[in-house]
Design a protein around this motif. Structure first.
Motif, PDB file in Angstrom:
ATOM      1  N   VAL A  47      89.549   6.813  13.271  1.00 41.64           N
ATOM      2  CA  VAL A  47      90.504   5.705  13.154  1.00 41.64           C
ATOM      3  C   VAL A  47      90.658   5.331  11.688  1.00 41.64           C
ATOM      4  CG1 VAL A  47      91.069   3.377  13.913  1.00 41.64           C
ATOM      5  CG2 VAL A  47      89.719   4.866  15.406  1.00 41.64           C
ATOM      6  N   ALA A  48      91.908   5.195  11.257  1.00 44.65           N
ATOM      7  CA  ALA A  48      92.209   4.754   9.889  1.00 44.65           C
ATOM      8  C   ALA A  48      93.366   3.763   9.976  1.00 44.65           C
ATOM      9  CB  ALA A  48      92.578   5.943   9.005  1.00 44.65           C
ATOM     10  N   LEU A  49      93.073   2.483   9.774  1.00 45.10           N
ATOM     11  CA  LEU A  49      94.072   1.425   9.923  1.00 45.10           C
ATOM     12  C   LEU A  49      94.187   0.614   8.639  1.00 45.10           C
ATOM     13  CD1 LEU A  49      93.075  -0.011  13.432  1.00 45.10           C
ATOM     14  CD2 LEU A  49      94.848   1.685  12.950  1.00 45.10           C
ATOM     15  N   TRP A 103      87.317  12.069   8.197  1.00 39.87           N
ATOM     16  CA  TRP A 103      88.482  11.963   7.314  1.00 39.87           C
ATOM     17  C   TRP A 103      89.298  13.248   7.352  1.00 39.87           C
ATOM     18  CZ3 TRP A 103      91.387   8.484   5.557  1.00 39.87           C
ATOM     19  CH2 TRP A 103      92.225   8.699   4.456  1.00 39.87           C
ATOM     20  N   THR A 104      88.586  14.404   7.355  1.00 38.71           N
ATOM     21  CA  THR A 104      89.267  15.684   7.511  1.00 38.71           C
ATOM     22  C   THR A 104      88.535  16.488   8.574  1.00 38.71           C
ATOM     23  OG1 THR A 104      87.942  16.664   5.743  1.00 38.71           O
ATOM     24  CG2 THR A 104      90.104  15.786   5.136  1.00 38.71           C
ATOM     25  N   ASP A 105      89.285  17.302   9.299  1.00 38.47           N
ATOM     26  CA  ASP A 105      88.697  18.155  10.336  1.00 38.47           C
ATOM     27  C   ASP A 105      89.599  19.370  10.494  1.00 38.47           C
ATOM     28  OD1 ASP A 105      87.408  19.333  12.405  1.00 38.47           O
ATOM     29  OD2 ASP A 105      87.800  17.754  13.877  1.00 38.47           O
ATOM     30  N   ASN A 106      89.425  20.348   9.611  1.00 39.57           N
ATOM     31  CA  ASN A 106      90.222  21.568   9.640  1.00 39.57           C
ATOM     32  C   ASN A 106      89.406  22.668  10.311  1.00 39.57           C
ATOM     33  OD1 ASN A 106      92.296  20.259   8.227  1.00 39.57           O
ATOM     34  ND2 ASN A 106      91.275  20.699   6.277  1.00 39.57           N
ATOM     35  N   ALA A 107      89.532  22.764  11.623  1.00 38.98           N
ATOM     36  CA  ALA A 107      88.686  23.678  12.395  1.00 38.98           C
ATOM     37  C   ALA A 107      88.862  25.126  11.944  1.00 38.98           C
ATOM     38  CB  ALA A 107      89.005  23.533  13.881  1.00 38.98           C
ATOM     39  N   GLY A 113      86.682  25.626   9.110  1.00 34.04           N
ATOM     40  CA  GLY A 113      85.315  25.143   9.271  1.00 34.04           C
ATOM     41  C   GLY A 113      85.009  23.974   8.369  1.00 34.04           C
ATOM     42  N   GLU A 114      86.044  23.191   8.025  1.00 36.73           N
ATOM     43  CA  GLU A 114      85.884  22.090   7.073  1.00 36.73           C
ATOM     44  C   GLU A 114      85.911  20.757   7.826  1.00 36.73           C
ATOM     45  OE1 GLU A 114      88.151  20.096   3.216  1.00 36.73           O
ATOM     46  OE2 GLU A 114      89.169  21.568   4.470  1.00 36.73           O
ATOM     47  N   LYS A 115      84.853  19.980   7.654  1.00 36.46           N
ATOM     48  CA  LYS A 115      84.796  18.650   8.239  1.00 36.46           C
ATOM     49  C   LYS A 115      84.252  17.693   7.191  1.00 36.46           C
ATOM     50  CE  LYS A 115      84.035  20.009  13.067  1.00 36.46           C
ATOM     51  NZ  LYS A 115      83.147  19.887  14.256  1.00 36.46           N
ATOM     52  N   LYS A 116      84.840  16.501   7.123  1.00 34.75           N
ATOM     53  CA  LYS A 116      84.348  15.499   6.182  1.00 34.75           C
ATOM     54  C   LYS A 116      84.416  14.142   6.850  1.00 34.75           C
ATOM     55  CE  LYS A 116      85.154  13.330   1.689  1.00 34.75           C
ATOM     56  NZ  LYS A 116      83.701  13.280   1.368  1.00 34.75           N
ATOM     57  N   ALA A 117      83.289  13.477   6.928  1.00 31.37           N
ATOM     58  CA  ALA A 117      83.245  12.139   7.511  1.00 31.37           C
ATOM     59  C   ALA A 117      83.724  11.107   6.495  1.00 31.37           C
ATOM     60  CB  ALA A 117      81.828  11.814   7.971  1.00 31.37           C
ATOM     61  N   VAL A 118      84.232  10.002   6.997  1.00 35.46           N
ATOM     62  CA  VAL A 118      84.609   8.889   6.123  1.00 35.46           C
ATOM     63  C   VAL A 118      83.362   8.374   5.422  1.00 35.46           C
ATOM     64  CG1 VAL A 118      85.394   6.498   6.137  1.00 35.46           C
ATOM     65  CG2 VAL A 118      86.600   8.201   7.492  1.00 35.46           C
ATOM     66  N   ASP A 119      83.467   8.099   4.122  1.00 32.40           N
ATOM     67  CA  ASP A 119      82.352   7.491   3.398  1.00 32.40           C
ATOM     68  C   ASP A 119      82.896   6.486   2.387  1.00 32.40           C
ATOM     69  OD1 ASP A 119      83.347   8.985   1.305  1.00 32.40           O
ATOM     70  OD2 ASP A 119      81.716  10.451   1.316  1.00 32.40           O
ATOM     71  N   PHE A 120      82.001   5.918   1.605  1.00 32.59           N
ATOM     72  CA  PHE A 120      82.393   4.900   0.635  1.00 32.59           C
ATOM     73  C   PHE A 120      83.444   5.428  -0.326  1.00 32.59           C
ATOM     74  CE2 PHE A 120      81.994   2.882  -3.489  1.00 32.59           C
ATOM     75  CZ  PHE A 120      81.957   1.533  -3.177  1.00 32.59           C
ATOM     76  N   PHE A 121      83.283   6.704  -0.738  1.00 31.15           N
ATOM     77  CA  PHE A 121      84.173   7.236  -1.769  1.00 31.15           C
ATOM     78  C   PHE A 121      85.560   7.590  -1.229  1.00 31.15           C
ATOM     79  CE2 PHE A 121      79.848   7.908  -3.266  1.00 31.15           C
ATOM     80  CZ  PHE A 121      79.915   7.216  -4.473  1.00 31.15           C
ATOM     81  N   VAL A 122      85.660   7.824   0.073  1.00 31.36           N
ATOM     82  CA  VAL A 122      86.992   7.983   0.668  1.00 31.36           C
ATOM     83  C   VAL A 122      87.746   6.662   0.586  1.00 31.36           C
ATOM     84  CG1 VAL A 122      88.227   8.321   2.848  1.00 31.36           C
ATOM     85  CG2 VAL A 122      86.375   9.884   2.203  1.00 31.36           C
ATOM     86  N   ALA A 123      87.061   5.571   0.978  1.00 31.55           N
ATOM     87  CA  ALA A 123      87.695   4.256   0.904  1.00 31.55           C
ATOM     88  C   ALA A 123      88.040   3.899  -0.537  1.00 31.55           C
ATOM     89  CB  ALA A 123      86.769   3.200   1.512  1.00 31.55           C
TER      90      ALA A 123
END
Length: 802
Positions: free
Chosen positions: A576-578, A608-612, A615-625
């Motif tokens: 979720v990104a609102l 934040w990204t999920d390019n199956a 094989g690339e996945k990135k969870a939301v973290d402080f630096f994304v915000a």
């Protein structure tokens, strides 16, 4: 509101207009016509038939072979499967070649070896909704009156050679919820007269007051109640014309007594109710508030529990109807009814609306009472009902009306000047035209001392102030006649203000980053009103809140935005990104009103990204915000004025939270929700941002200066510094930028390391520095000299080069 033009033509002449033209004129005058419905639906070759004989089909138990007279020299054989078809009936026949609704074309056919020359039709097969078909014919063919002539046009007989206008009425135009109301409207548009029904009937020598007593216990809720008594009625089917008008108006026919009350509901806009006098049992009507827990069964066969604020019609002992909403099952009119009491009353709209809501019961009657009925039609409607009961049910009307009448029927008076009207419309309408329009509306009008003194008919309860008169004159004069003008100012070109343009940039950046816009309530609970607030001021509470959860104006956007994230996650939307742009309310202005300040808030959780495929996945973290915030400031041209400082904010993670500073002032906060807050909302790692958007968008920005693409190469130098773990990389970057000469163009962090070969209380931070000159190629000596200045400044600050 559904308006049959055949019915409407009884009250106003519009014979020179096609239905579509009339619809256009009504729409242009302010009442939108949503649809123009041809009830014949292109049907052809549908005639009256007489079933001369009927016999069972030899090869099918549910089929009958009928010999039907359709007005030709010989009988026509038609196979019919309707359970109620029988010899001697007058029926609707679609002849071979007929077209019916739904693209159906009737042809000669053979059914189980027997020839069939047409189809005996139900009303549903003629395009009439099943809910409008009389119950007696809901499961079979429709039987016409015995005097119907075989071979004649069945559509004409059924009233289907008609057009219906569907009006989309606004809440204020309750006057147009009746045929007479629409007639007044059309007459005003066409500048013609309205022909009202003539009410005459014979009266019995017996008086209504001798057989019926009336008591009204609360004249504030029921200021007018009138009852007519009609004896010796015969309850039968209504004549076809009456059934046609009801079905055209969206009401199912029942019997002649009930149909008459519904006919007057549509004609006058006044709800009526018919009681079986003998079932009342007491010869008395008492209107009163319900008792707590009192029960009654309404016409829909549902037992309802009542409350003291519900108003009832009773026989002095038990409830017989819910006032203005629905009658009771006990005293409803049946085939055995011989004497009826016709109720015509005025109930206050607020009382009916509350009762209707309590019971979950909305009816045509309650809809009209809620919006307001014409006080001067209440008694007229009762007289009209008496007339039709005498004509169509053979009734004997008892002399007089039993009534209690404390209703104020005084017309509303509005005084307005022609100058006021023209000033509001921005045009010049002559006094004569204004008076003409008001006369067409049948408003009482007198011109004296430069003003118009207008007495508004009680049927137009929506006209109460000067602006209402302006609207009436404008719509009948013609909205398309109002001239188009530009504002009288030097600057006539429209456009966004600088603030609006920047706000649009903010939305573009947020949505470009993949965030969805949310809109949440401005009201929250007293507990959450100051939660996460950047600035806490006196809260503003509602005097009469609908609930405790929405009792106080918010001082932060985040609580409701986090609720929205939690709502999505609970429904298996895990990423979720609102964002939200909205007002918070901080204290009060000098005028005593809540002070509004526009904020921007962001909430992120999941991936934040999920390019199956990669094989690339990135969870939301402080630096994304933080990256989203930096992208916004870059777009607004404020990057150089912004910095970030570690912060401790209640409700946010103590080690992953920072204040956002603009020109040294705190403008926002960015961080992870505290684990306790995440658990409370059933969330995993969630990051939030809130900023004072108004202050950011109003900040001064240096004029944008473009530079040509460098023709000469740049030189990069990397340095790794050993710093105390508590030292902020941003502070070191500021030292580097301050020490660098004009040749230093860019500084960025590219690595942070803690671990082996670095002291436990230290960390290694690596910076990349870029040097270049737009006018020439730099020499190593120049770069070394500039770089040494940076190193010296770092050493003085206690940063050790690794």
């Amino acid at each position: 509101m559904l308006v049959s033009l055949k019915w409407l033509s009884q009250y106003v002449d519009f014979s020179n207009l096609a239905p579509a033209e009339l619809a256009e004129k009504i729409t242009r005058s302010g009442i939108e016509v949503d649809a123009v419905i041809d009830r014949s639906q292109g049907m052809t070759n549908v005639v009256v038939g007489h079933v001369v004989s009927k016999e069972k089909h030899p090869e099918a138990d549910k089929l009958n072979i009928c010999q039907v007279d359709v007005g030709e020299e010989s009988l026509q054989q038609i196979i019919c499967g309707a359970p109620n078809v029988d010899a001697g009936q007058k029926v609707i026949v679609a002849r071979p070649g007929a077209h019916l609704p739904g693209g159906i074309k009737i042809k000669k056919a053979k059914l189980r070896g027997q020839e069939s020359n047409g189809m005996i039709c139900s009303l549903q097969e003629l395009g009439i909704e099943g809910r409008l078909v009389p119950k007696a014919y809901a499961e079979g063919i429709y039987v016409l009156p015995e005097d119907s002539v075989p071979g004649t046009d069945a559509l004409e007989l059924l009233g289907l050679r008609d057009t219906v206008l569907e009006l989309g009425l606004t809440a204020n135009r309750s006057d147009a919820m009746s045929m007479l109301g629409v007639a007044y409207e059309v007459a005003a548009i066409l500048d013609t007269d309205v022909k009202l029904p003539e009410i005459t009937y014979a009266v019995s020598n017996e008086k209504a007051a001798d057989v019926l007593q009336l008591e009204v216990q609360d004249t504030t809720l029921n200021p007018l109640y009138a009852a007519k008594v009609v004896k010796n009625i015969q309850v039968t089917e209504s004549p076809l014309w009456l059934q046609h008008y009801l079905m055209a108006g969206g009401i199912r026919p029942h019997n002649n007594v009930v149909d008459i009350t519904n006919y007057i509901l549509l004609e006058y806009g006044q709800p009526l109710h018919a009681f079986d006098y003998n079932q009342l049992g007491t010869g008395k009507i008492v209107t009163r508030p319900a008792q707590a827990g009192e029960k009654m069964t309404t016409l829909d066969e549902v037992e309802r529990t009542l409350q003291p604020h519900n108003y009832l019609i009773t026989n002095g002992e038990v409830a017989e109807a819910v006032a203005g909403v629905m009658g009771g099952a006990k005293s409803e009119v049946s085939d055995a009814t011989t004497t009826v009491v016709i109720e015509s009353a005025y109930f206050t709209g607020s009382s009916v609306r509350r009762t209707s809501k309590d019971l979950g019961l909305r009816s045509d009657s309650s809809a009209r009472f809620e919006k307001g009925v014409d006080p001067n039609r209440v008694l007229l409607a009762a007289e009209r009902a008496a007339q039709l009961l005498a004509e169509l049910a053979g009734g004997e009307v008892l002399e007089g009306t039993v009534s209690v009448d404390e209703l104020d029927k005084t017309p509303t008076r509005v005084v307005v000047s022609p100058d006021f009207i023209n000033a509001r419309l921005g045009m010049k309408i002559s006094l004569e035209d204004m008076i003409s329009i008001l006369n067409r509306l049948q408003f009482g009008v007198d011109a004296a001392n430069g003003v118009l003194i207008i007495d508004v008919p009680t049927r137009r309860g929506d006209i109460t102030i000067e602006e209402d008169i302006v609207e009436e004159i404008a719509r009948l004069y013609g909205y398309d006649e109002i001239p188009m003008t530009l504002p009288a100012s030097g600057e006539q070109v429209g456009g966004l203000t600088p603030y609006q343009a920047k706000r649009r940039i903010v939305r573009n950046v947020m949505e470009g980053a993949g965030l969805y816009q949310a809109v949440t309530y401005s009201l929250t609970s007293a507990e959450d009103a100051q939660k996460f607030a950047l600035q806490k001021e006196e809260t503003t509470k509602l005097l009469m809140p609908m609930s405790e959860e929405h009792s106080t104006l918010r001082q932060s956007l985040l609580p409701h935005l986090i609720d929205a994230v939690s709502h999505n996650v609970a429904r298996q939307v895990n990423d979720v990104a609102l964002y939200e742009i909205g007002s918070v309310f901080l204290g009060k202005t000098a005028e005593g009103l809540p002070h509004e300040e526009e904020h921007l808030a962001v909430a992120l959780t999941g991936r934040w990204t999920d390019n199956a495929w990669q094989g690339e996945k990135k969870a939301v973290d402080f630096f994304v915000a933080k990256g989203i915030v930096e992208a916004l400031f870059a777009k607004l041209g404020l990057t150089a004025a912004v910095r970030y400082e570690k912060a401790v904010v209640e409700g946010l993670h103590p080690g992953r939270t920072a204040h956002i500073l603009l020109n040294g002032e705190v403008m926002g906060v960015i961080g992870q929700l505290h684990p306790a807050e995440q658990k409370k909302s059933d969330l995993k790692e969630t990051y939030v941002v809130e900023m004072k958007l108004a202050a950011i968008l109003n900040a001064e920005v240096e004029e944008l200066v473009y530079s040509p693409v460098p023709r000469f190469p740049s030189i990069t130098r990397d340095i790794a510094l050993e710093l105390g773990r508590a030292t902020a990389a941003g502070d070191i970057e500021a030292i580097i930028r301050a020490a660098g000469t004009k040749l230093l163009k860019n500084v960025k962090v590219f690595d942070v390391y803690e671990g082996e070969k670095v002291a436990a209380d230290k960390k290694s931070v690596a910076f990349s520095l870029t040097y270049f000159d737009a006018e020439r190629t730099l020499t190593d000596e120049e770069v070394v000299a500039a770089h040494n200045k940076v190193l010296k400044a770092l050493a003085e600050a206690g940063a050790e080069v690794r």
